[in-house]
Design a protein around this motif. Structure first.
Motif, PDB file in Angstrom:
ATOM      1  N   CYS A   1       2.466  14.148  -9.370  1.00 36.93           N
ATOM      2  CA  CYS A   1       3.705  15.214  -9.337  1.00 36.93           C
ATOM      3  C   CYS A   1       4.086  15.518 -10.752  1.00 36.93           C
ATOM      4  O   CYS A   1       4.429  16.523 -11.353  1.00 36.93           O
ATOM      5  CB  CYS A   1       4.745  14.957  -8.442  1.00 36.93           C
ATOM      6  SG  CYS A   1       4.522  15.169  -6.729  1.00 36.93           S
ATOM      7  N   TRP A   2       4.333  14.464 -11.491  1.00 31.44           N
ATOM      8  CA  TRP A   2       4.854  14.423 -12.772  1.00 31.44           C
ATOM      9  C   TRP A   2       3.862  14.908 -13.603  1.00 31.44           C
ATOM     10  O   TRP A   2       4.084  15.928 -14.754  1.00 31.44           O
ATOM     11  CB  TRP A   2       5.387  13.031 -13.700  1.00 31.44           C
ATOM     12  CG  TRP A   2       6.817  13.098 -12.849  1.00 31.44           C
ATOM     13  CD1 TRP A   2       7.269  11.789 -12.262  1.00 31.44           C
ATOM     14  CD2 TRP A   2       8.018  13.687 -13.397  1.00 31.44           C
ATOM     15  NE1 TRP A   2       8.445  11.843 -12.142  1.00 31.44           N
ATOM     16  CE2 TRP A   2       8.897  13.068 -12.947  1.00 31.44           C
ATOM     17  CE3 TRP A   2       8.141  14.727 -14.182  1.00 31.44           C
ATOM     18  CZ2 TRP A   2      10.232  13.495 -12.885  1.00 31.44           C
ATOM     19  CZ3 TRP A   2       9.237  15.295 -14.319  1.00 31.44           C
ATOM     20  CH2 TRP A   2      10.562  14.701 -13.663  1.00 31.44           C
ATOM     21  N   PHE A   3       2.486  14.986 -13.498  1.00 33.28           N
ATOM     22  CA  PHE A   3       1.288  15.366 -14.225  1.00 33.28           C
ATOM     23  C   PHE A   3       1.576  16.823 -13.760  1.00 33.28           C
ATOM     24  O   PHE A   3       1.279  17.912 -14.712  1.00 33.28           O
ATOM     25  CB  PHE A   3       0.145  14.819 -13.688  1.00 33.28           C
ATOM     26  CG  PHE A   3      -1.139  15.640 -14.428  1.00 33.28           C
ATOM     27  CD1 PHE A   3      -1.418  15.283 -15.754  1.00 33.28           C
ATOM     28  CD2 PHE A   3      -2.027  16.202 -13.533  1.00 33.28           C
ATOM     29  CE1 PHE A   3      -2.543  15.886 -16.122  1.00 33.28           C
ATOM     30  CE2 PHE A   3      -3.176  16.833 -14.208  1.00 33.28           C
ATOM     31  CZ  PHE A   3      -3.461  16.730 -15.382  1.00 33.28           C
ATOM     32  N   TYR A   4       1.698  17.363 -12.741  1.00 37.09           N
ATOM     33  CA  TYR A   4       1.532  18.669 -12.247  1.00 37.09           C
ATOM     34  C   TYR A   4       2.764  19.604 -12.903  1.00 37.09           C
ATOM     35  O   TYR A   4       2.889  20.534 -13.573  1.00 37.09           O
ATOM     36  CB  TYR A   4       1.595  18.794 -10.802  1.00 37.09           C
ATOM     37  CG  TYR A   4       1.772  20.360 -10.273  1.00 37.09           C
ATOM     38  CD1 TYR A   4       0.519  21.154 -10.290  1.00 37.09           C
ATOM     39  CD2 TYR A   4       2.829  20.951  -9.868  1.00 37.09           C
ATOM     40  CE1 TYR A   4       0.582  22.490 -10.168  1.00 37.09           C
ATOM     41  CE2 TYR A   4       2.964  22.363  -9.386  1.00 37.09           C
ATOM     42  CZ  TYR A   4       1.979  23.093  -9.617  1.00 37.09           C
ATOM     43  OH  TYR A   4       1.944  24.303  -9.277  1.00 37.09           O
TER      44      TYR A   4
ATOM     45  N   ALA B   1       0.993  -1.254  -0.098  1.00 42.96           N
ATOM     46  CA  ALA B   1       0.055   0.060   0.084  1.00 42.96           C
ATOM     47  C   ALA B   1       0.709   1.147  -0.077  1.00 42.96           C
ATOM     48  O   ALA B   1       0.523   2.448  -0.575  1.00 42.96           O
ATOM     49  CB  ALA B   1      -0.978  -0.091   1.347  1.00 42.96           C
ATOM     50  N   TRP B   2       1.936   1.048   0.897  1.00 42.87           N
ATOM     51  CA  TRP B   2       2.803   2.336   0.832  1.00 42.87           C
ATOM     52  C   TRP B   2       3.591   2.773  -0.564  1.00 42.87           C
ATOM     53  O   TRP B   2       3.678   3.950  -1.118  1.00 42.87           O
ATOM     54  CB  TRP B   2       3.864   2.249   2.045  1.00 42.87           C
ATOM     55  CG  TRP B   2       4.946   3.233   2.017  1.00 42.87           C
ATOM     56  CD1 TRP B   2       6.347   3.098   1.678  1.00 42.87           C
ATOM     57  CD2 TRP B   2       4.740   4.442   2.364  1.00 42.87           C
ATOM     58  NE1 TRP B   2       6.874   4.406   2.033  1.00 42.87           N
ATOM     59  CE2 TRP B   2       5.979   5.361   2.262  1.00 42.87           C
ATOM     60  CE3 TRP B   2       3.682   5.553   2.486  1.00 42.87           C
ATOM     61  CZ2 TRP B   2       6.140   6.701   2.555  1.00 42.87           C
ATOM     62  CZ3 TRP B   2       3.586   6.726   2.704  1.00 42.87           C
ATOM     63  CH2 TRP B   2       4.993   7.383   2.731  1.00 42.87           C
ATOM     64  N   LEU B   3       3.875   1.498  -1.349  1.00 45.85           N
ATOM     65  CA  LEU B   3       4.611   1.524  -2.399  1.00 45.85           C
ATOM     66  C   LEU B   3       3.833   2.128  -3.486  1.00 45.85           C
ATOM     67  O   LEU B   3       3.878   3.150  -4.316  1.00 45.85           O
ATOM     68  CB  LEU B   3       5.087   0.360  -3.007  1.00 45.85           C
ATOM     69  CG  LEU B   3       6.365  -0.417  -2.195  1.00 45.85           C
ATOM     70  CD1 LEU B   3       6.872  -1.443  -2.846  1.00 45.85           C
ATOM     71  CD2 LEU B   3       7.367   0.782  -2.365  1.00 45.85           C
ATOM     72  N   ASN B   4       2.412   1.756  -3.619  1.00 47.07           N
ATOM     73  CA  ASN B   4       1.155   2.084  -4.390  1.00 47.07           C
ATOM     74  C   ASN B   4       0.953   3.800  -4.023  1.00 47.07           C
ATOM     75  O   ASN B   4       0.771   4.355  -5.040  1.00 47.07           O
ATOM     76  CB  ASN B   4      -0.126   1.481  -4.361  1.00 47.07           C
ATOM     77  CG  ASN B   4       0.078  -0.089  -4.633  1.00 47.07           C
ATOM     78  OD1 ASN B   4       1.109  -0.470  -5.426  1.00 47.07           O
ATOM     79  ND2 ASN B   4      -0.708  -1.104  -4.415  1.00 47.07           N
ATOM     80  N   THR B   5       1.143   3.939  -2.832  1.00 47.22           N
ATOM     81  CA  THR B   5       0.974   5.519  -2.502  1.00 47.22           C
ATOM     82  C   THR B   5       1.868   6.283  -3.200  1.00 47.22           C
ATOM     83  O   THR B   5       1.721   7.390  -3.893  1.00 47.22           O
ATOM     84  CB  THR B   5       0.723   5.628  -1.172  1.00 47.22           C
ATOM     85  OG1 THR B   5      -0.427   4.943  -0.401  1.00 47.22           O
ATOM     86  CG2 THR B   5       0.540   6.988  -0.525  1.00 47.22           C
TER      87      THR B   5
ATOM     88  N   ILE C   1       3.964   5.747  -5.665  1.00 37.41           N
ATOM     89  CA  ILE C   1       3.935   5.660  -7.130  1.00 37.41           C
ATOM     90  C   ILE C   1       2.694   6.692  -7.675  1.00 37.41           C
ATOM     91  O   ILE C   1       2.694   7.443  -8.414  1.00 37.41           O
ATOM     92  CB  ILE C   1       3.842   4.199  -7.615  1.00 37.41           C
ATOM     93  CG1 ILE C   1       4.891   3.368  -7.512  1.00 37.41           C
ATOM     94  CG2 ILE C   1       3.322   4.353  -9.181  1.00 37.41           C
ATOM     95  CD1 ILE C   1       4.888   1.674  -7.727  1.00 37.41           C
ATOM     96  N   THR C   2       1.460   6.785  -7.036  1.00 37.06           N
ATOM     97  CA  THR C   2       0.549   7.627  -7.336  1.00 37.06           C
ATOM     98  C   THR C   2       0.809   9.071  -7.075  1.00 37.06           C
ATOM     99  O   THR C   2       0.814   9.788  -8.046  1.00 37.06           O
ATOM    100  CB  THR C   2      -0.767   7.159  -6.500  1.00 37.06           C
ATOM    101  OG1 THR C   2      -1.204   5.637  -6.538  1.00 37.06           O
ATOM    102  CG2 THR C   2      -1.807   7.945  -6.651  1.00 37.06           C
ATOM    103  N   VAL C   3       1.692   9.218  -5.937  1.00 37.74           N
ATOM    104  CA  VAL C   3       1.847  10.505  -5.658  1.00 37.74           C
ATOM    105  C   VAL C   3       3.372  11.011  -6.610  1.00 37.74           C
ATOM    106  O   VAL C   3       3.041  12.268  -7.261  1.00 37.74           O
ATOM    107  CB  VAL C   3       2.713  10.755  -4.137  1.00 37.74           C
ATOM    108  CG1 VAL C   3       3.435  11.913  -4.296  1.00 37.74           C
ATOM    109  CG2 VAL C   3       1.730  10.704  -3.371  1.00 37.74           C
ATOM    110  N   GLU C   4       4.039   9.942  -7.054  1.00 37.53           N
ATOM    111  CA  GLU C   4       5.042  10.342  -8.275  1.00 37.53           C
ATOM    112  C   GLU C   4       4.269  10.641  -9.672  1.00 37.53           C
ATOM    113  O   GLU C   4       4.581  11.692 -10.282  1.00 37.53           O
ATOM    114  CB  GLU C   4       5.790   9.296  -8.301  1.00 37.53           C
ATOM    115  CG  GLU C   4       6.972   9.462  -9.665  1.00 37.53           C
ATOM    116  CD  GLU C   4       7.784   8.395  -9.862  1.00 37.53           C
ATOM    117  OE1 GLU C   4       8.697   8.650 -10.590  1.00 37.53           O
ATOM    118  OE2 GLU C   4       7.551   7.228  -9.384  1.00 37.53           O
ATOM    119  N   VAL C   5       3.218   9.782  -9.925  1.00 37.37           N
ATOM    120  CA  VAL C   5       2.278  10.192 -11.301  1.00 37.37           C
ATOM    121  C   VAL C   5       1.859  11.451 -11.186  1.00 37.37           C
ATOM    122  O   VAL C   5       1.768  12.352 -12.217  1.00 37.37           O
ATOM    123  CB  VAL C   5       1.452   8.916 -11.439  1.00 37.37           C
ATOM    124  CG1 VAL C   5       0.681   9.410 -12.562  1.00 37.37           C
ATOM    125  CG2 VAL C   5       2.315   7.823 -11.649  1.00 37.37           C
TER     126      VAL C   5
END
Length: 99
Positions: free
Chosen positions: A81-84, A69-73, A75-79
């Motif tokens: 941030c790159w979108f932003y 769950a932590w790794l999925n979180t 990865i989601t934050v990284e995606v």
């Protein structure tokens, strides 16, 4: 200073010799991982998406370990941030659009 300049070719050769195995490994994996999907991969992609949807409906997300769950979180934050960052680059401003 002249000793340092005289050592540059030997240091460069040693650096190239040490970097070559790692570069070969990178190229080997890059050919596989960075290639676009082929038409033969479409059935596997469909199966993966249907498995993901059926798992979400069945509640498999409840059986995830804390580490996963932590790794999925992350990865989601990284995606996100790159979108932003992409949005900021695209509009050439941090906040708002230049109309």
């Amino acid at each position: 200073m002249s000793k340092l300049v005289a050592q540059i070719p030997s240091l460069a050769n040693r650096l190239a010799a040490e970097a070559r195995p790692r570069l070969n490994t990178f190229v080997k994996y890059a050919k596989v991982e960075l290639s676009p999907p082929t038409p033969a991969d479409i059935p596997q992609i469909r199966a993966g998406i249907s498995k993901l949807i059926s798992g979400a409906r069945a509640g498999n997300w409840k059986n995830v370990t804390v580490r996963e769950a932590w790794l999925n979180t992350l990865i989601t934050v990284e995606v996100l941030c790159w979108f932003y960052v992409g949005e900021c680059i695209g509009k050439r401003h941090i906040v708002g659009y230049d109309v």
